[in-house]
Scaffold this motif. Sequence first.
Motif, PDB file in Angstrom:
ATOM      1  N   ARG A 236       0.745  -1.316  -0.161  1.00 34.93           N
ATOM      2  CA  ARG A 236      -0.115  -0.074   0.035  1.00 34.93           C
ATOM      3  C   ARG A 236       0.893   1.123   0.049  1.00 34.93           C
TER       4      ARG A 236
ATOM      5  N   TYR B 157      -5.736 -14.370 -22.873  1.00 36.51           N
ATOM      6  CA  TYR B 157      -5.232 -15.334 -21.620  1.00 36.51           C
ATOM      7  C   TYR B 157      -5.244 -16.774 -21.611  1.00 36.51           C
ATOM      8  N   GLU B 202     -11.570  -0.375 -12.693  1.00 41.77           N
ATOM      9  CA  GLU B 202     -10.625  -1.005 -13.825  1.00 41.77           C
ATOM     10  C   GLU B 202     -11.639  -1.878 -14.411  1.00 41.77           C
ATOM     11  N   GLN B 203     -12.432  -2.455 -13.967  1.00 41.81           N
ATOM     12  CA  GLN B 203     -13.383  -3.719 -14.315  1.00 41.81           C
ATOM     13  C   GLN B 203     -14.602  -3.265 -14.655  1.00 41.81           C
TER      14      GLN B 203
ATOM     15  N   ALA C 198      -5.428  -8.527  -2.563  1.00 40.47           N
ATOM     16  CA  ALA C 198      -5.508  -7.116  -1.900  1.00 40.47           C
ATOM     17  C   ALA C 198      -5.829  -5.895  -3.271  1.00 40.47           C
ATOM     18  N   GLN C 200      -3.679  -5.322  -5.713  1.00 40.01           N
ATOM     19  CA  GLN C 200      -2.455  -4.732  -6.012  1.00 40.01           C
ATOM     20  C   GLN C 200      -1.574  -5.165  -6.995  1.00 40.01           C
ATOM     21  N   GLU C 202      -0.411  -3.634  -9.407  1.00 40.81           N
ATOM     22  CA  GLU C 202       0.667  -2.627  -9.805  1.00 40.81           C
ATOM     23  C   GLU C 202       2.036  -3.105  -9.114  1.00 40.81           C
ATOM     24  N   GLN C 203       1.604  -3.750  -7.761  1.00 39.18           N
ATOM     25  CA  GLN C 203       3.052  -4.201  -7.241  1.00 39.18           C
ATOM     26  C   GLN C 203       3.500  -5.710  -7.447  1.00 39.18           C
ATOM     27  N   SER C 239      -7.781  -8.355 -13.105  1.00 38.38           N
ATOM     28  CA  SER C 239      -6.881  -7.255 -13.000  1.00 38.38           C
ATOM     29  C   SER C 239      -5.553  -7.609 -12.739  1.00 38.38           C
ATOM     30  N   PRO C 242      -3.384  -9.251 -16.799  1.00 39.57           N
ATOM     31  CA  PRO C 242      -2.401  -8.681 -17.829  1.00 39.57           C
ATOM     32  C   PRO C 242      -1.014  -8.432 -17.114  1.00 39.57           C
TER      33      PRO C 242
END
Lengths: 253, 253, 253
Positions: A236, B157, B202-203, C198, C200, C202-203, C239, C242
């Motif tokens: 986070r 996918y 985003e979904q 969670a 995330q 992007e991490q 999410s 990708p």
Amino acid sequence: MKTRILATAFALAGSAASAQDLSATLPDSVGAVAPALSAYATDDLFASVWADETLSVRDRALVTFAALVTRHEAGNLATHTELALDAGVTPAELSETITHLAFYTGWGNATAAAEAMAPVYEARGVTAEDLPALDPDLLPLNEEAEAAREETVQSNYANVSPGVVDTTRDILFLDLWLRPALEPRDRSLVTVAALIAAGQPEQMTFHLNRAMDNGLTQDEAGAMLSHLAFYAGWPRVFSAMPVAREVFENRAE
Amino acid sequence: MKTRILATAFALAGSAASAQDLSATLPDSVGAVAPALSAYATDDLFASVWADETLSVRDRALVTFAALVTRHEAGNLATHTELALDAGVTPAELSETITHLAFYTGWGNATAAAEAMAPVYEARGVTAEDLPALDPDLLPLNEEAEAAREETVQSNYANVSPGVVDTTRDILFLDLWLRPALEPRDRSLVTVAALIAAGQPEQMTFHLNRAMDNGLTQDEAGAMLSHLAFYAGWPRVFSAMPVAREVFENRAE
Amino acid sequence: MKTRILATAFALAGSAASAQDLSATLPDSVGAVAPALSAYATDDLFASVWADETLSVRDRALVTFAALVTRHEAGNLATHTELALDAGVTPAELSETITHLAFYTGWGNATAAAEAMAPVYEARGVTAEDLPALDPDLLPLNEEAEAAREETVQSNYANVSPGVVDTTRDILFLDLWLRPALEPRDRSLVTVAALIAAGQPEQMTFHLNRAMDNGLTQDEAGAMLSHLAFYAGWPRVFSAMPVAREVFENRAE
């Protein structure tokens, strides 16, 4: 894990929130199931992070409380209410914090927090007179900033949801944010903490700038990020860091 | 906080969900710890937002229920189950909603919801005959839309996770979405509400379009955003607004 | 819902985690409130997903446990602790998992998990000797990789939050990640599962690459995505897809 012997017990002893208060937030079962986690809590989180005076113990307790409310950690809120009160956050400030976070993190988080806080308030003899008034004299409005905010929101979203546009203005910015029960700097502090804890860095630019306009220093903001890494998790905070960096850089120009 | 005296008590009295039902969702401890929050709930959320007929009380109750399931607010679900049933959502529809949300927000949210709902259903005498069948006649499939969806997911996918591709098709789109226990419009409504509450704008494009294809009006979608601002927090809604705007604009062209 | 009669009961019978263990994670109230959800659990999730040997039952139990800790599903953790232990995850590994996830998903998730796990550990006679040591001999450090990581974080964030930079290095990468109580591959596995759960993605790039460097295969990663669709919800997985795709493609070059 290196045991970090620290002078920080002194720092904590010097505040109203003692090492005992911090230990109370660590259930005995942690020691029984994960002694290493218990040691990280004692050696790193309690003795080192909480003792870093870049952010006061009072602010750390308020930020932690806001993060736990946001994360719906009802089971951990009673001890953190005690901790915050012992650290100098007033009952009125905590009350106003959950009122604020009802809007910023969802109604149910605030009502669950109230249920955890009520027994603590009752045990400490907190009464209605100690709590924020329903209709106080509001703080003065920064009319220019509000006009700019309203113009942006109107032009983007009047056709998407007039209800959101209207309630954002009437309830949040012309009322909630002007209530004097929480200093604007503290109101911003709990808002930014909530956004980080909720994983919403995309909403942070406006509020971190507002926090710094309201008196939060860059060092304090950096220490808040470090503090929240423990309470909201490293990822986070790493998602919030690029936003903080951009805000800091833009303000430095 | 300006007290907003409203004619909306009438609107609520006219529905099966009365002001008493809404008050029941506000624990007494809120008044004891944060009287201002209690006043915001009564004056703004209950008397004003819930009474805005742009979105029916029945839909508001269903949307709120979906948001709370998504947020794992187990402690608040029993009263909101009562509220939804009183507002005209059927036991079968609530049952099907948690079945749907098991897939869209995680299994544990649905099982926790079931535990909160079971005592309410038992007290009201809801029995197996009132609940959705295991193997109903399915609604007709829009084969063209499904072929397009499958083609997109396959091409993106198939090499990433064949399991996701297969279960998405076989369980979700050729089965779950075709179950008649929830109108397609309502199934989409709870899906979009869940995505907003979970912070997953985003979904949302696919599902908001599908909701509007299934009959949700733009005004209803805008009112849902305004409603969810209270239950999921303003930032969640502000992150969803740009997506809603783009969907609305693209459909207007 | 087609009932999928499967040979998979055999697969489960062959592991220590039996069909009984899986059923124990489904409260009776699910059958009372949503029989269709109960059937999806039995026919699809338990009999089909869990039986897919692309990812071992042991890994599935660990991944599920990590996801539930991350989602603060305290009410579901006791049965999933039992399930994981029966599936061959050791008490030491589960203990180390919550220690790790304290840092990766927030302290309160780990302490709530400890409270759910403690009665299970006590009933099974798990004692301190079965749990990870406080100061073990650490695994060897990949100095080149660590230097690169430190350089990136320093150059980006030294001026934003020195506290985050320092604790990330000293506590996470020079200590926590080198503790031998969890294989690096498993430590990465629970980290990636936590990031997906969670929301995330992007991490995720860094940690999914690290997981595959540590021995997780692409097929296993794909099966983990399919597994987590059930426990964290389809949108979380869509999410993450990708990001997984990009990692897989970059590694294939």
